[in-house]
Design a protein around this motif. Structure first.
Motif, short mmCIF file in Angstrom:
data_model
loop_
_atom_site.label_atom_id
_atom_site.label_comp_id
_atom_site.label_asym_id
_atom_site.label_seq_id
_atom_site.Cartn_x
_atom_site.Cartn_y
_atom_site.Cartn_z
N SER A 90 0.82 -1.21 0.00
CA SER A 90 0.00 0.00 0.00
C SER A 90 0.85 1.26 0.00
N ASN A 91 2.10 1.13 0.43
CA ASN A 91 3.02 2.27 0.45
C ASN A 91 3.76 2.44 -0.87
N GLY A 92 3.43 1.58 -1.85
CA GLY A 92 4.08 1.67 -3.14
C GLY A 92 5.41 0.97 -3.21
N GLN A 93 5.78 0.23 -2.16
CA GLN A 93 7.03 -0.51 -2.15
C GLN A 93 6.78 -1.95 -2.55
N CYS A 94 7.80 -2.55 -3.18
CA CYS A 94 7.68 -3.92 -3.68
C CYS A 94 8.33 -4.88 -2.67
N THR A 95 7.59 -5.94 -2.35
CA THR A 95 8.12 -7.01 -1.50
C THR A 95 8.39 -8.23 -2.38
N CYS A 96 9.68 -8.60 -2.50
CA CYS A 96 10.07 -9.66 -3.43
C CYS A 96 9.75 -11.03 -2.87
N ASN A 97 9.48 -11.94 -3.76
CA ASN A 97 9.37 -13.35 -3.39
C ASN A 97 10.74 -13.84 -2.94
#
Length: 883
Positions: free
Chosen positions: A266-273
């Motif tokens: 929601s903050n526009g940051q990407c969480t990688c697999n």
């Protein structure tokens, strides 16, 4: 709401207007009388005897009668529409078209009189609504048809109706209601979803497309082409579509936060697999982590035990853990060397050497390099290496404290496939393998099908929006959407209807009642508002000269006396043909085209004497007289005359230049041919050519004029120039004579000018050592033809006369040779060597004439008329030549 709906309340307030005295005209005819016409336009001009009401038609500069012609050609004339639908307003430009705009005008009284209302062509389909009217007449613009409901019948009108009461009984007795207005300019005709414009193109409402507005645009579905659901990227679209969502809209795609194999927060940051990190190009989750490598199918997998870095594609170990070495048989692995005590005893599996003795590993380790669980090289059975520690796995093979999956072969916790947010191995145990792995969730934009993440469900399945998984359709469906039994297409070549396989047709096109397919040209039967079945299409009307026969559902031809009709026979005419000069209720002439009525029926003409209620008409001239004949000669403007003059002058100049050029070429060619025939084109020796070149370059000076003259005359081609130079010499001599006789001249003057002229002539004759071409030519002619001798003598006489000093001085030609005169010394001659001072003591010098006298005193002389002699070079007499 259809625009004709505005007619109903307005027509209820129709009132009868009073008749007015005026002049009503069509092209070629005018009538003066009383009328309450409200159709057409009014023509006015300052100073005109009266205004004129113009009925629909075309008016030109040749339009009769005189009154109409004079107003049309008046530069100050103006035009004002009498009612709605006629937009001609302002100044006049001929030819003038007075015409009703595309649509229908209805009138409260017959003969296009009374109050009037106008309805233009609709911009959207009318549908099944109708508008009742109580009008007594109506006018249609060209290329427009009107559909009206009369009782139980549907009647099509193609022409204006001046009086509704004169329609067939079946039509006139019913309550009239307008159903539709359409232009007939479109070919092919528009579908029921479009409206034909006056320009001949189909106007499509929002959502419709196609040349005939026969289909739905992208993203629209159903008979009315509604928009697909807003949260749906793809729905069951098309004019026969159901609108069911086939591909739900995907929000929060990884690409929205510059991510590939991860989830945008929601903050526009990407969480990688797990196993993924930011690539060198800055894109998140696009490259494998250090202890992972990228496989050929685009996934990141953990390196083998003991390897801290391995190569993409092959998994070959690049860097081994401290204390381990690369396996020579399998370069993707790193192995620990065998340990032994100080006495050389090798330690068994599950123990390690502390330098002196072998000590057991931690119970968490199968092999180790030290006593703690963090020193495990291979974890104990049932545990797996994860970040240097050994962890257990649950019943789905998921490593404790992570989303990684346990790999029994690698003895490690490995990553899930790249598009999976989680994975599992159902019924996991020590013999489970990674090929049994199934994804439990997918990245946005992918759906779960059979344990794998795919971009779209395969045929025979549908997306279940509740869990974003692909599920199988019902056995009766080949394709479905939304639910297993909501079929889009059916098995066994059956057709789906309302989402189920029933063996009946799909939903037909809105134009059709029944059909063989979903196209607008696949109709089997037609609805009442489009009853005409033609080539698989349902059309609203037959051709203009046809009517629809409900018993046979076909179009039939009207009676020959009708231009349009409501049924068979001459009693069903709705309009009469303009070519037969008939109106709907009786025979008459001068029918107004398109109006179905005679001009005399629109205007009431009273008796000449008038009555108490109707006063006599004022006298207006030019109503019955033709327009003045148009002059055939059009006066040209001044600029037109100027352009024509300049054009003619230019053409004449070009012609004159071409003619002179041609003439010069012809003269040059003749001169060349003559010179070749007479052999006169000999340029002479090099000295003569050099002298002639110098004369052309520098011209003649006063000192060498005579010498240059005689040198030039050595060539026969220079004869004409010789003559000119002799004339110049004689003019110089005359000037010198005048100067000598001038009392103001100097006292001393030598009169030797004549001697110079004579010497010049002698020099000319002396240069001709051989007979000239001219002489040889005439001698040959004299031997072959005796009569030619006489002609030659006459030519020689003329030549001598023209070249004699007498002729050159006096301007008169001599008819005979110069007489033979004695030459003697004359004292006191005006051409003597004496001076004005009378000096007689000075010694005298013989002139050439005196020398000639002394040399020929004892010789017999004969005149030579030709001036040619072999002894001429020895003679000093310029006037005589010898044989």
């Amino acid at each position: 709401m259809f625009l004709l709906g505005l007619l109903l309340p307005a027509l209820l307030f129709f009132t009868k207007s009073a008749a007015q005295s005026t002049v009503v005209c069509v092209a070629g005819q005018c009538i003066q009388g009383y009328t309450n016409l409200t159709i057409g336009a009014q023509l006015s001009a300052p100073g005109a005897a009266t205004d004129i009401r113009l009925l629909p038609g075309r008016y030109t500069t040749a339009t009769d009668p005189e009154l109409l012609h004079s107003l049309l050609t008046n530069k100050d004339a103006t035009l004002r529409p009498l009612s709605q639908g006629f937009t001609n307003n302002g100044t006049i430009s001929l030819p003038l078209d007075v015409a009703l705009q595309p649509g229908v005008a209805v009138y409260s009284q017959s003969m296009y009189s009374g109050n009037e209302l106008f309805a233009p062509l609709p911009t959207s389909p009318v549908g099944n609504s109708s508008t009742p009217i109580t009008s007594q007449s109506f006018a249609l613009s060209s290329n427009v048809w009107l559909s009206m409901h009369s009782g139980s019948d549907r009647v099509i009108f193609w022409s204006s109706v001046p009086d509704v009461a004169q329609l067939p009984v079946s039509v006139a007795t019913g309550a009239l209601a307008i159903l539709d207005i359409q232009s007939s300019s479109c070919t092919p005709a528009c579908s029921g979803n479009g409206v034909c414009s006056a320009s001949g193109t189909c106007t499509c409402p929002t959502g419709f497309t196609g040349s005939a507005c026969e289909s739905c645009a992208q993203g629209f579905f159903g008979p009315k082409c509604q928009s697909c659901p807003s949260n749906c990227d793809k729905c069951d679209q098309g004019i026969t579509g159901t609108g069911i969502c086939l591909a739900p809209a995907v929000t929060n795609l990884p690409s929205t936060c510059n991510c590939v194999n991860g989830v945008c927060g929601s903050n526009g940051q990407c969480t990688c697999n797990p196993g993924w990190t930011t690539g060198t190009n800055g894109t998140s989750c696009s490259a494998c982590s250090k202890d992972f490598y990228k496989t050929s199918d685009g996934n990141c997998q953990v390196c083998q035990l003991g390897c801290t870095e391995c190569a993409d594609g092959t998994g070959t170990c690049i860097t081994c853990q401290s204390g381990l070495t690369q396996d020579a048989n399998d370069r993707s692995k790193c192995i620990a060397p065998k340990t032994s005590t100080s006495t050389g005893i090798e330690c068994p599996v599950g123990s390690f050497s502390d330098g002196t003795i072998c000590s057991p590993c931690s119970p968490s380790c199968a092999t180790c390099s030290g006593p703690t669980s963090n020193d495990c090289i291979i974890c104990a059975s049932g545990t797996y290496k994860f970040h240097g520690s050994c962890v257990s796995a649950d019943g789905n093979g998921v490593c404790t404290g992570s989303s990684l999956i346990a790999d029994n072969n690698k003895k490690e916790c490995d990553s899930c496939p790249s598009k999976c947010t989680g994975c599992k191995i159902p019924g996991f145990n020590v013999i489970s393998t990674v090929d049994q792995l199934q994804c439990t969730g997918c990245l946005p934009g992918f759906v779960l099908n059979g344990g794998k993440c795919v971009q779209s469900c395969p045929s025979g399945t549908f997306v279940d929006p509740t869990d974003n998984t692909c599920k199988k359709c019902d056995a009766s469906c080949s394709t479905c959407s939304g639910s297993a039994n909501l079929c889009l297409t059916c098995a066994n070549n059956q057709l789906a209807s309302s989402g189920s396989s029933s063996g009946i047709c799909l939903a037909c096109h809105p134009d059709c009642a029944t059909c063989s397919g979903g196209g607008f040209n696949q109709c089997s039967s037609c609805p009442p508002n489009r009853p005409v079945l033609t080539n698989g299409r349902c059309l609203p009307t037959c051709a203009q000269n046809q009517y629809f026969d409900k018993t046979t559902s076909t179009c039939q031809a009207c009676d020959s006396s009708c231009s349009s009709c409501s049924g068979p026979g001459s009693t069903s005419c709705l309009a009469c043909g303009n070519s037969n000069n008939k109106v709907l209720r009786g025979g008459s002439t001068s029918v107004i085209p398109g109006m179905g009525v005679c001009l005399s029926e629109l205007v009431v003409v009273p008796e000449p004497s008038g009555t108490a209620n109707v006063p006599p008409l004022p006298t207006i001239t030019g109503i019955n007289s033709p327009a003045p004949a148009k002059s055939n000669s059009n006066r040209l403007q001044w600029w037109q005359i100027l352009l024509m003059t300049l054009g003619c002058a230019f053409i004449f100049t070009v012609f004159l230049m071409c003619w002179r050029r041609r003439a010069r070429k012809r003269r040059a060619n003749k001169t060349k041919q003559f010179a070749i025939a007479k052999k006169l084109d000999d340029p002479g020796n090099w000295k003569q050519r050099l002298i002639r070149f110098g004369e052309r370059l520098f011209g003649h000076t006063s000192k060498n004029r005579l010498a240059g003259h005689h040198m030039y005359t050595a060539n026969t081609q220079g004869y004409s120039r010789d003559t000119k130079r002799g004339d110049i010499a004689l003019r110089d001599l005359e000037e010198q004579r005048r100067w000598r006789d001038d009392p103001k001249r100097p006292t001393t003057y030598h009169d030797d000018d004549l001697d110079g002229i004579v010497g010049a002539y002698e020099y000319e004759q002396s240069t001709r050592s051989t007979p000239s071409e001219y002489s040889r030519y005439y001698r040959r002619q004299s031997h072959s033809n005796p009569s030619a001798e006489l002609d030659r003598e006459e030519n020689v006489l003329e030549s001598l006369a023209s070249r004699s000093i007498y002729s050159q001085v006096t301007g008169a030609n001599k008819k005979a040779p110069e007489p033979r005169l004695p030459v003697r010394d004359l004292p006191g001659s005006r051409f003597s060597m004496s001076t004005s001072s009378g000096s007689s003591n000075r010694s005298r010098t013989l002139t050439p004439a005196q020398e000639y006298k002394s040399s020929v005193q004892h010789r017999e002389v004969q005149p030579n008329l030709t001036g040619s002699s072999g002894n001429s070079s020895n003679s000093n007499n310029p006037f005589r030549k010898y044989i």
